[in-house]
Write a protein that holds these residues in place. Structure first.
Motif, PDB file in Angstrom:
ATOM      1  N   SER A  89       0.810  -1.221   0.000  1.00 56.31           N
ATOM      2  CA  SER A  89       0.000   0.000   0.000  1.00 56.31           C
ATOM      3  C   SER A  89       0.839   1.265   0.000  1.00 56.31           C
ATOM      4  O   SER A  89       0.378   2.325  -0.440  1.00 56.31           O
ATOM      5  CB  SER A  89      -0.917   0.017   1.224  1.00 56.31           C
ATOM      6  OG  SER A  89      -0.163   0.164   2.417  1.00 56.31           O
ATOM      7  N   GLY A  90       2.063   1.190   0.524  1.00 59.31           N
ATOM      8  CA  GLY A  90       2.883   2.381   0.662  1.00 59.31           C
ATOM      9  C   GLY A  90       2.560   3.199   1.893  1.00 59.31           C
ATOM     10  O   GLY A  90       3.146   4.269   2.111  1.00 59.31           O
ATOM     11  N   MET A  91       1.628   2.728   2.718  1.00 56.75           N
ATOM     12  CA  MET A  91       1.307   3.438   3.952  1.00 56.75           C
ATOM     13  C   MET A  91       2.517   3.462   4.885  1.00 56.75           C
ATOM     14  O   MET A  91       3.239   2.481   4.993  1.00 56.75           O
ATOM     15  CB  MET A  91       0.138   2.757   4.671  1.00 56.75           C
ATOM     16  CG  MET A  91      -1.200   2.916   3.991  1.00 56.75           C
ATOM     17  SD  MET A  91      -2.496   1.952   4.836  1.00 56.75           S
ATOM     18  CE  MET A  91      -2.514   2.744   6.463  1.00 56.75           C
ATOM     19  N   SER A  92       2.704   4.578   5.564  1.00 56.78           N
ATOM     20  CA  SER A  92       3.753   4.627   6.582  1.00 56.78           C
ATOM     21  C   SER A  92       3.223   4.064   7.891  1.00 56.78           C
ATOM     22  O   SER A  92       2.011   4.032   8.125  1.00 56.78           O
ATOM     23  CB  SER A  92       4.239   6.062   6.791  1.00 56.78           C
ATOM     24  OG  SER A  92       3.206   6.872   7.343  1.00 56.78           O
ATOM     25  N   VAL A  93       4.139   3.628   8.743  1.00 54.40           N
ATOM     26  CA  VAL A  93       3.785   3.169  10.085  1.00 54.40           C
ATOM     27  C   VAL A  93       4.702   3.875  11.079  1.00 54.40           C
ATOM     28  O   VAL A  93       5.914   3.976  10.878  1.00 54.40           O
ATOM     29  CB  VAL A  93       3.897   1.636  10.222  1.00 54.40           C
ATOM     30  CG1 VAL A  93       5.288   1.124   9.861  1.00 54.40           C
ATOM     31  CG2 VAL A  93       3.498   1.192  11.632  1.00 54.40           C
ATOM     32  N   THR A  94       4.102   4.396  12.136  1.00 54.88           N
ATOM     33  CA  THR A  94       4.829   5.114  13.176  1.00 54.88           C
ATOM     34  C   THR A  94       4.915   4.239  14.419  1.00 54.88           C
ATOM     35  O   THR A  94       3.879   3.877  14.979  1.00 54.88           O
ATOM     36  CB  THR A  94       4.111   6.424  13.532  1.00 54.88           C
ATOM     37  OG1 THR A  94       3.779   7.135  12.336  1.00 54.88           O
ATOM     38  CG2 THR A  94       4.983   7.288  14.413  1.00 54.88           C
ATOM     39  N   PRO A  95       6.100   3.868  14.898  1.00 54.33           N
ATOM     40  CA  PRO A  95       6.218   2.864  15.963  1.00 54.33           C
ATOM     41  C   PRO A  95       5.623   3.234  17.313  1.00 54.33           C
ATOM     42  O   PRO A  95       4.880   2.471  17.906  1.00 54.33           O
ATOM     43  CB  PRO A  95       7.727   2.660  16.076  1.00 54.33           C
ATOM     44  CG  PRO A  95       8.271   3.063  14.752  1.00 54.33           C
ATOM     45  CD  PRO A  95       7.399   4.170  14.284  1.00 54.33           C
ATOM     46  N   THR A  96       5.969   4.414  17.879  1.00 53.42           N
ATOM     47  CA  THR A  96       5.622   4.796  19.257  1.00 53.42           C
ATOM     48  C   THR A  96       5.929   3.664  20.246  1.00 53.42           C
ATOM     49  O   THR A  96       5.047   3.085  20.856  1.00 53.42           O
ATOM     50  CB  THR A  96       4.149   5.250  19.400  1.00 53.42           C
ATOM     51  OG1 THR A  96       3.263   4.159  19.140  1.00 53.42           O
ATOM     52  CG2 THR A  96       3.831   6.384  18.443  1.00 53.42           C
ATOM     53  N   LEU A  97       7.209   3.370  20.417  1.00 56.40           N
ATOM     54  CA  LEU A  97       7.646   2.234  21.217  1.00 56.40           C
ATOM     55  C   LEU A  97       7.710   2.596  22.700  1.00 56.40           C
ATOM     56  O   LEU A  97       8.781   2.805  23.278  1.00 56.40           O
ATOM     57  CB  LEU A  97       9.013   1.749  20.725  1.00 56.40           C
ATOM     58  CG  LEU A  97       9.069   1.280  19.264  1.00 56.40           C
ATOM     59  CD1 LEU A  97      10.510   1.014  18.851  1.00 56.40           C
ATOM     60  CD2 LEU A  97       8.207   0.043  19.055  1.00 56.40           C
ATOM     61  N   PHE A  98       6.563   2.628  23.346  1.00 50.22           N
ATOM     62  CA  PHE A  98       6.516   2.959  24.769  1.00 50.22           C
ATOM     63  C   PHE A  98       7.361   2.001  25.609  1.00 50.22           C
ATOM     64  O   PHE A  98       7.937   2.387  26.627  1.00 50.22           O
ATOM     65  CB  PHE A  98       5.070   2.920  25.278  1.00 50.22           C
ATOM     66  CG  PHE A  98       4.246   4.113  24.872  1.00 50.22           C
ATOM     67  CD1 PHE A  98       4.178   5.223  25.689  1.00 50.22           C
ATOM     68  CD2 PHE A  98       3.546   4.123  23.684  1.00 50.22           C
ATOM     69  CE1 PHE A  98       3.424   6.333  25.335  1.00 50.22           C
ATOM     70  CE2 PHE A  98       2.788   5.221  23.308  1.00 50.22           C
ATOM     71  CZ  PHE A  98       2.725   6.333  24.135  1.00 50.22           C
ATOM     72  N   THR A  99       7.423   0.738  25.195  1.00 49.68           N
ATOM     73  CA  THR A  99       8.157  -0.254  25.979  1.00 49.68           C
ATOM     74  C   THR A  99       9.668  -0.072  25.887  1.00 49.68           C
ATOM     75  O   THR A  99      10.416  -0.775  26.568  1.00 49.68           O
ATOM     76  CB  THR A  99       7.782  -1.680  25.538  1.00 49.68           C
ATOM     77  OG1 THR A  99       7.860  -1.761  24.108  1.00 49.68           O
ATOM     78  CG2 THR A  99       6.371  -2.026  25.976  1.00 49.68           C
ATOM     79  N   SER A 100      10.134   0.871  25.086  1.00 48.69           N
ATOM     80  CA  SER A 100      11.585   1.121  25.034  1.00 48.69           C
ATOM     81  C   SER A 100      12.114   1.634  26.366  1.00 48.69           C
ATOM     82  O   SER A 100      13.331   1.639  26.598  1.00 48.69           O
ATOM     83  CB  SER A 100      11.923   2.110  23.914  1.00 48.69           C
ATOM     84  OG  SER A 100      11.363   3.383  24.163  1.00 48.69           O
ATOM     85  N   LYS A 101      11.218   2.034  27.268  1.00 44.34           N
ATOM     86  CA  LYS A 101      11.663   2.423  28.623  1.00 44.34           C
ATOM     87  C   LYS A 101      12.426   1.303  29.317  1.00 44.34           C
ATOM     88  O   LYS A 101      13.264   1.565  30.184  1.00 44.34           O
ATOM     89  CB  LYS A 101      10.455   2.806  29.484  1.00 44.34           C
ATOM     90  CG  LYS A 101       9.762   4.105  29.126  1.00 44.34           C
ATOM     91  CD  LYS A 101       8.685   4.410  30.154  1.00 44.34           C
ATOM     92  CE  LYS A 101       7.952   5.716  29.863  1.00 44.34           C
ATOM     93  NZ  LYS A 101       7.010   5.567  28.733  1.00 44.34           N
ATOM     94  N   CYS A 102      12.120   0.047  28.963  1.00 46.46           N
ATOM     95  CA  CYS A 102      12.780  -1.065  29.646  1.00 46.46           C
ATOM     96  C   CYS A 102      14.291  -1.033  29.450  1.00 46.46           C
ATOM     97  O   CYS A 102      15.039  -1.606  30.239  1.00 46.46           O
ATOM     98  CB  CYS A 102      12.203  -2.400  29.193  1.00 46.46           C
ATOM     99  SG  CYS A 102      12.646  -2.896  27.502  1.00 46.46           S
ATOM    100  N   MET A 103      14.753  -0.345  28.413  1.00 45.96           N
ATOM    101  CA  MET A 103      16.186  -0.295  28.147  1.00 45.96           C
ATOM    102  C   MET A 103      16.945   0.628  29.101  1.00 45.96           C
ATOM    103  O   MET A 103      18.180   0.653  29.101  1.00 45.96           O
ATOM    104  CB  MET A 103      16.426   0.100  26.695  1.00 45.96           C
ATOM    105  CG  MET A 103      15.954  -0.962  25.709  1.00 45.96           C
ATOM    106  SD  MET A 103      16.114  -0.434  23.994  1.00 45.96           S
ATOM    107  CE  MET A 103      17.842   0.000  23.930  1.00 45.96           C
ATOM    108  N   TYR A 104      16.220   1.388  29.911  1.00 45.48           N
ATOM    109  CA  TYR A 104      16.896   2.173  30.939  1.00 45.48           C
ATOM    110  C   TYR A 104      17.608   1.267  31.943  1.00 45.48           C
ATOM    111  O   TYR A 104      18.484   1.723  32.687  1.00 45.48           O
ATOM    112  CB  TYR A 104      15.910   3.074  31.676  1.00 45.48           C
ATOM    113  CG  TYR A 104      15.452   4.275  30.865  1.00 45.48           C
ATOM    114  CD1 TYR A 104      16.372   5.122  30.270  1.00 45.48           C
ATOM    115  CD2 TYR A 104      14.093   4.547  30.704  1.00 45.48           C
ATOM    116  CE1 TYR A 104      15.960   6.218  29.521  1.00 45.48           C
ATOM    117  CE2 TYR A 104      13.667   5.640  29.966  1.00 45.48           C
ATOM    118  CZ  TYR A 104      14.600   6.478  29.375  1.00 45.48           C
ATOM    119  OH  TYR A 104      14.181   7.549  28.636  1.00 45.48           O
TER     120      TYR A 104
END
Length: 308
Positions: A171-186
């Motif tokens: 489709s060519g649609m973009s997707v935006t991640p919004t990776l809230f769980t990336s906090k775990c990498m702290y």
């Protein structure tokens, strides 16, 4: 570029700090897929005129939804006539995009696509299907609030299957991640929490919340190991889309997530679970397609012309 943030959704109390914080972390362009419209206009005009310090600001007003809404500033539409009024307002107030939410009937969504594209305005929502079949331009999040029931892109443990990946790439649609769980990498690296820019420009109550997230459950306690698994599965979906020729763009949903630092944390998570540093950066700094990126990456190995 952070392409998904809401300056005035839990961000009202930031005052003039928010724009300065974005810039301090190298983010020179933001896009809001939903803000109270007159606050959006005031912020956009103030930034464009130089009256406020901050990045470029592209935005839209209240998301258009069906007969019920979730956030209190959204716009419920109960008839085609009301929908037409919302669309005319979007054109008159020069929205940079139109965001539709999760209870808008598909028949209404088709009308929105036709009207918006007729006015040269792109659209985004939470849906991949049937959005991909009716001309939508983008989907926000890897898999968030959804009311159709048959159109989820990820499972409960954030696994995505080939049908979803194929719909994105075709489709060519973009997707935006919004990776809230990336906090775990702290749990591994708290440098963004301890950075002087964060300490100086975060309001104290926001900084206290960030420190709590970095030190507690989100930072990788054994009981929350599933958070890291979910993050890895989300990134796996994005990597498959990206390497198949799809369009992944970086966005965080700030300030629902932490302003500016979460942009960098999202990019770090993408690299942690499979993206090369170059691939991750291109989701935030360029609109080139993946095949062009790989071509330039090869040239960069031979010389310095294309370094990001």
């Amino acid at each position: 570029v952070d392409i998904h943030n809401h300056w005035h959704l839990r961000g009202r109390q930031w005052g003039d700090r928010q724009g300065r914080l974005w810039l301090s972390y190298g983010i020179t362009t933001t896009r809001s897929p939903g803000d109270p419209v007159y606050q959006m206009l005031e912020t956009r005009e103030a930034l464009e005129s130089g009256k406020r310090v901050g990045p470029r600001y592209f935005g839209t007003g209240e998301a258009i939804d069906g007969s019920r809404i979730y956030y209190n500033f959204m716009r419920p539409t109960l008839s085609p006539e009301q929908l037409n009024l919302e669309l005319s307002r979007a054109v008159e107030l020069e929205y940079d995009m139109i965001k539709t939410y999760v209870r808008l009937p598909v028949a209404y969504q088709q009308k929105v696509v036709q009207a918006a594209h007729g006015a040269g305005i792109p659209l985004s929502s939470h849906y991949l299907y049937p959005a991909a079949n009716i001309g939508m331009d983008a989907m926000e999040h890897t898999g968030a609030t959804n009311r159709l029931g048959y159109s989820h892109t990820v499972s409960r443990i954030r696994r995505s299957y080939q049908d979803a990946v194929t719909l994105f790439t075709r489709s060519g649609m973009s997707v935006t991640p919004t990776l809230f769980t990336s906090k775990c990498m702290y749990a591994e690296d708290k440098s963004l929490v301890e950075d002087v820019r964060t300490k100086v420009l975060f309001p104290q109550w926001e900084y206290d919340l960030l420190k709590t997230a970095a030190d507690a459950a989100a930072a990788g306690l054994p009981a929350n190991a599933y958070v890291r698994t979910n993050l890895a599965n989300d990134v796996d979906m994005l990597l498959r889309i990206h390497r198949a020729g799809g369009f992944v763009v970086t966005g965080t949903d700030s300030p629902l997530d932490n302003v500016a630092v979460s942009t960098h944390q999202n990019l770090r998570a993408m690299v942690k679970f499979g993206f090369t540093p170059y691939e991750a950066l291109t989701t935030a700094v360029t609109d080139e397609k993946p095949e062009e990126q790989h071509s330039q990456c090869g040239e960069a190995e031979a010389g310095d012309e294309h370094r990001v």
